[in-house]
Write an enzyme that holds these catalytic residues in place. Structure first.
Site, PDB file in Angstrom:
ATOM      1  N   GLY B 192       0.806  -1.213   0.000  1.00  0.00           N
ATOM      2  CA  GLY B 192       0.000   0.000   0.000  1.00  0.00           C
ATOM      3  C   GLY B 192       0.836   1.257   0.000  1.00  0.00           C
ATOM      4  O   GLY B 192       1.985   1.263  -0.443  1.00  0.00           O
ATOM      5  N   LEU B 218      -3.908  -5.745  -5.113  1.00  0.00           N
ATOM      6  CA  LEU B 218      -2.876  -4.709  -4.998  1.00  0.00           C
ATOM      7  C   LEU B 218      -1.624  -5.221  -4.273  1.00  0.00           C
ATOM      8  O   LEU B 218      -1.714  -5.686  -3.141  1.00  0.00           O
ATOM      9  CB  LEU B 218      -3.444  -3.493  -4.249  1.00  0.00           C
ATOM     10  CG  LEU B 218      -2.473  -2.297  -4.145  1.00  0.00           C
ATOM     11  CD1 LEU B 218      -2.123  -1.744  -5.512  1.00  0.00           C
ATOM     12  CD2 LEU B 218      -3.052  -1.213  -3.255  1.00  0.00           C
ATOM     13  N   ASP B 219      -0.465  -5.111  -4.918  1.00  0.00           N
ATOM     14  CA  ASP B 219       0.815  -5.502  -4.344  1.00  0.00           C
ATOM     15  C   ASP B 219       0.870  -6.986  -3.997  1.00  0.00           C
ATOM     16  O   ASP B 219       1.688  -7.410  -3.169  1.00  0.00           O
ATOM     17  CB  ASP B 219       1.132  -4.658  -3.097  1.00  0.00           C
ATOM     18  CG  ASP B 219       1.293  -3.185  -3.426  1.00  0.00           C
ATOM     19  OD1 ASP B 219       1.624  -2.876  -4.579  1.00  0.00           O
ATOM     20  OD2 ASP B 219       1.076  -2.341  -2.539  1.00  0.00           O
ATOM     21  N   GLU B 220       0.003  -7.776  -4.633  1.00  0.00           N
ATOM     22  CA  GLU B 220      -0.046  -9.202  -4.318  1.00  0.00           C
ATOM     23  C   GLU B 220       0.354 -10.061  -5.518  1.00  0.00           C
ATOM     24  O   GLU B 220       0.244 -11.282  -5.469  1.00  0.00           O
ATOM     25  CB  GLU B 220      -1.471  -9.596  -3.862  1.00  0.00           C
ATOM     26  CG  GLU B 220      -1.904  -9.054  -2.518  1.00  0.00           C
ATOM     27  CD  GLU B 220      -1.270  -9.829  -1.363  1.00  0.00           C
ATOM     28  OE1 GLU B 220      -0.875 -10.990  -1.546  1.00  0.00           O
ATOM     29  OE2 GLU B 220      -1.168  -9.242  -0.269  1.00  0.00           O
TER      30      GLU B 220
ATOM     31  N   ARG C 202       3.426 -17.055  -0.470  1.00  0.00           N
ATOM     32  CA  ARG C 202       3.517 -15.752  -1.132  1.00  0.00           C
ATOM     33  C   ARG C 202       4.575 -15.732  -2.236  1.00  0.00           C
ATOM     34  O   ARG C 202       4.599 -14.843  -3.063  1.00  0.00           O
ATOM     35  CB  ARG C 202       3.812 -14.672  -0.078  1.00  0.00           C
ATOM     36  CG  ARG C 202       3.906 -13.253  -0.611  1.00  0.00           C
ATOM     37  CD  ARG C 202       2.580 -12.796  -1.210  1.00  0.00           C
ATOM     38  NE  ARG C 202       2.676 -11.501  -1.874  1.00  0.00           N
ATOM     39  CZ  ARG C 202       2.969 -11.375  -3.169  1.00  0.00           C
ATOM     40  NH1 ARG C 202       3.184 -12.420  -3.933  1.00  0.00           N
ATOM     41  NH2 ARG C 202       3.039 -10.167  -3.718  1.00  0.00           N
TER      42      ARG C 202
END
Lengths: 275, 275, 275, 275
Positions: B192, B218-220, C202
């Site tokens: 973020g 987002l950002d993943e 991740r």
């Protein structure tokens, strides 16, 4: 089953090797292959799900590979090492702890020291320690006694864990690429004695350690692992030595790991490491 | 010629692939293969000395590989990129310099900015710059204008070199795994906005940057490259931002290098990188 | 003699402090000073060649410093620690080895475990081990027994060397900034349970470890040391865990070193470390 | 205002210096002090919130410090540099970009090259470029022309950004500790020519770069910054050179940063760097 292959490069090597595996219904879990273009040399490491009869497989592989092929079929048996030390405890202790908790990837057969200071820690871990004094004796006498101890124990590698004596050419030749040393500098910088004093005098901003095979060119053998840490002007030579012990320990541990997992080839005084 | 193959794992895949190469007398200079054991997925990257007719080779490979196989045959032609920016110069300048000296591994087709501050540096390097204002307009209008520019230029990737707008799901979906972003933190930490302020408040001792594919989380998206640098208590959030720019620049450069050399697979929202 | 001073910032603090030292003919071998400009807070660490009477010196310093000044005069006596563990041996063994060879910078008073697997290694090093079972008992009962053991031994810090239980707010409050934990991730990424599983899912390219003071916000206490190592797609969650143990060991060792050398201040949930 | 002080060590130096500052009501925002115990030498760097009349302050400081004290009072004016290059663009471009965006911490006055390949990039950034040919001329003639250019421009440092000529002792002596070089190896390893070829032949696992002051012992001057990156057996000497350029660029940028922020002392052919 892990298979290491090294030979002259040629079109079709991967097909030939993997064809044999497929014909035996062996699944290749991971295959690393490298061609040294300048040297025209081929290196491959195969991790196979199933094992096969080593004798037959060896023959089948030799049948399709160039005549000079070096083939190593490693069953997943435990490897064995003998550790040589002088006075410093940090590398040896790390090895003894991993050995004790069975995470070293090898069994420490015994420890040989030319001083007795590390006898006590070996005893705590129930690992045989042999004191072989080097004082007032020729290198021949020292090494003769060393060889007697070595002969008693099966071993894949001799590990010099801060062993501060230089071994004779004859000794080294009889254990070629079987002796691993940890040198307390970032080779080729500061080869020879007192690397931390040299590093301090030169005012370097990084110090390091090097794990390498021992050859008869002092500190010139094939390098397996190197790592460094930053230092600054506040470090005395002694501070560098202390900080260096941490990196020595770490580098030797890493080198043993990849060596004992059969990930290292040697060619032209260099290592090919399939990590 | 570089070939990327991804399919369901099976016994004999390497043999099948390398057999086809050998039958065409193509020498495999380097082959990397990886099996994701949990997912049962096979990935391979071949660098071949000679090229072959892509159509025939593709057909021959599909004939021996599982039905789901993704095969990418990359002739060694120059790739093309479009760069999106906002105000910060450091990543863009690095790309422009490499582009100018032809070491980027791609041609920068044009630069699009939602501010005009970087127009001047593009002009110095004779690279077309398009200003697309985002103020007082809907995201739809902004992206419609962006798409018009993009359509004018051939492109393999869109590179967000510190582009500070969030793209719409529709836009992202139409460029899946074709948009690369540099995020100014060590993801998933500080996703973020304002990662350096967050990092400063938390008192971390390391900051980092992450290059990743853009997805609609987002950002993943799949991470391509991450690197970090040490910081300490003397760093203000602003100092972290300054130091971070160096690592952002370096991480994006590294990510573009491996991407443009066809070294990256994506599977299960993760990357497989054959470096 | 090491002196730590923390107070509201003001013009003339360094002059006031060093003036007192000079008046007592004490040579300052090294002085580190830092002002947190935002917080208006002053921090100083002095290493002095000679010692002085602590009582008098304390009074003299308080006379010239702001009323809120925290002053710590550390004679060079040996510090003492108590180590808490669960089942993993790597951090504990490293501490026991350094303790044994008197290079830890502290004496390990005893080890407390909520499992018995590490009892044996403590015995090998002649360090008392207390098994305090957590099963079928309330946290209150567990901590009551723990406190009894702690009371028996003088201690400067409690070291959680992979102790996998969460301590109660009451317990933590009574040892504020006296409990050090090693967390097996690069905080704030992957706080909480199973960080390596989270990291694997991740697809990160770097994993790390964090040594921090324990507060009642889980994994949110002041960070002392963080380090990372690169990983890639070939690492399973289990491989990450194995590789992570090396960095956990190294980070905890580093944190203990700087802590035991009186190099750490805490302010605003962050550490100021004069390395 | 930044003040650098270097002198013989003594009890009371910090008190004397900080006393003068306090008496002038100058707030010391940050003070770093270091005593080289072996050499008995004291080094201090003060960052002060307010400025003072340099002449008076200098006199006042000299009054309380040992006779040999070197005192440097740096007003926060912009520094100036002249860059020398040969053919490689990576270090120069990085400097030109930072210079262009005013984040270099200095103004590039001009660039001097012994080849013309970098003339074009200088022109793009409106920075004067002087071609001084070294062919068919003596070193004296070359340096005479170089000196003429240098005389035209004010300068704090000469930066050798991959300048591949060796300067004469006379030239070096007249710019002592004013010439910064980037050497493409981890000194003292691989001093001299072709470090990447040497590194490749030796089979090292890490390569590096070194920024240092130029003295008349080739590659033996005081080291300012060193950094390294890992390499492996797949790197040709050429690959090492390419990867090395990234680290060269980064090391020179870091060295210039700390140098231009007045953070570097030189003593006994070593640097003291207050980062």
């Amino acid at each position: 089953m892990i298979i290491l292959i090294q030979c002259k490069d040629n079109v079709g090597l991967v097909a030939a090797i993997s064809g044999i595996m497929a014909s035996k219904n062996i699944n290749i879990m991971s295959m690393r292959e490298y061609v040294d273009g300048e040297a025209g040399q081929f290196f491959a490491r195969l991790v196979c799900e199933q094992s096969a009869d080593a004798q037959t497989l060896l023959k089948d592989l030799h049948d399709v590979l160039p005549g000079d092929a070096l083939i190593n079929i490693n069953p997943e048996s435990q490897k064995k090492i003998i550790v040589l030390v002088t006075k410093e405890y940090h590398c040896l202790s790390d090895i003894l702890v991993r050995n004790h908790f069975k995470t070293l990837g090898a069994q420490v057969q015994c420890v040989v020291g030319n001083h007795d200071v590390l006898q006590e820690i070996c005893k705590r871990f129930d690992v045989p320690f042999f004191l072989i004094n080097h004082k007032n004796r020729s290198k021949e006498e020292f090494e003769a006694e060393l060889l007697e101890v070595i002969k008693k124990y099966p071993h894949d590698y001799l590990v010099l864990a801060k062993f501060m004596r230089i071994l004779s050419p004859k000794f080294v030749d009889s254990f070629l690429m079987k002796i691993v040393n940890i040198h307390h500098s970032f080779l080729p910088a500061f080869a020879g004695a007192n690397p931390y004093k040299q590093a301090h005098r030169r005012g370097v901003k990084i110090i390091g350690a090097t794990a390498h095979f021992v050859t008869n060119d002092l500190d010139e053998g094939p390098i397996i692992v190197q790592q460094v840490i930053p230092v600054d002007h506040t470090y005395t030579a002694n501070d560098m030595m202390k900080a260096g012990k941490e990196i020595e320990k770490s580098v030797l541990a890493k080198a043993l790991k990849i060596l004992l997992e059969d990930r290292v080839f040697v060619y032209n005084n260099k290592t090919i490491v399939f990590e």
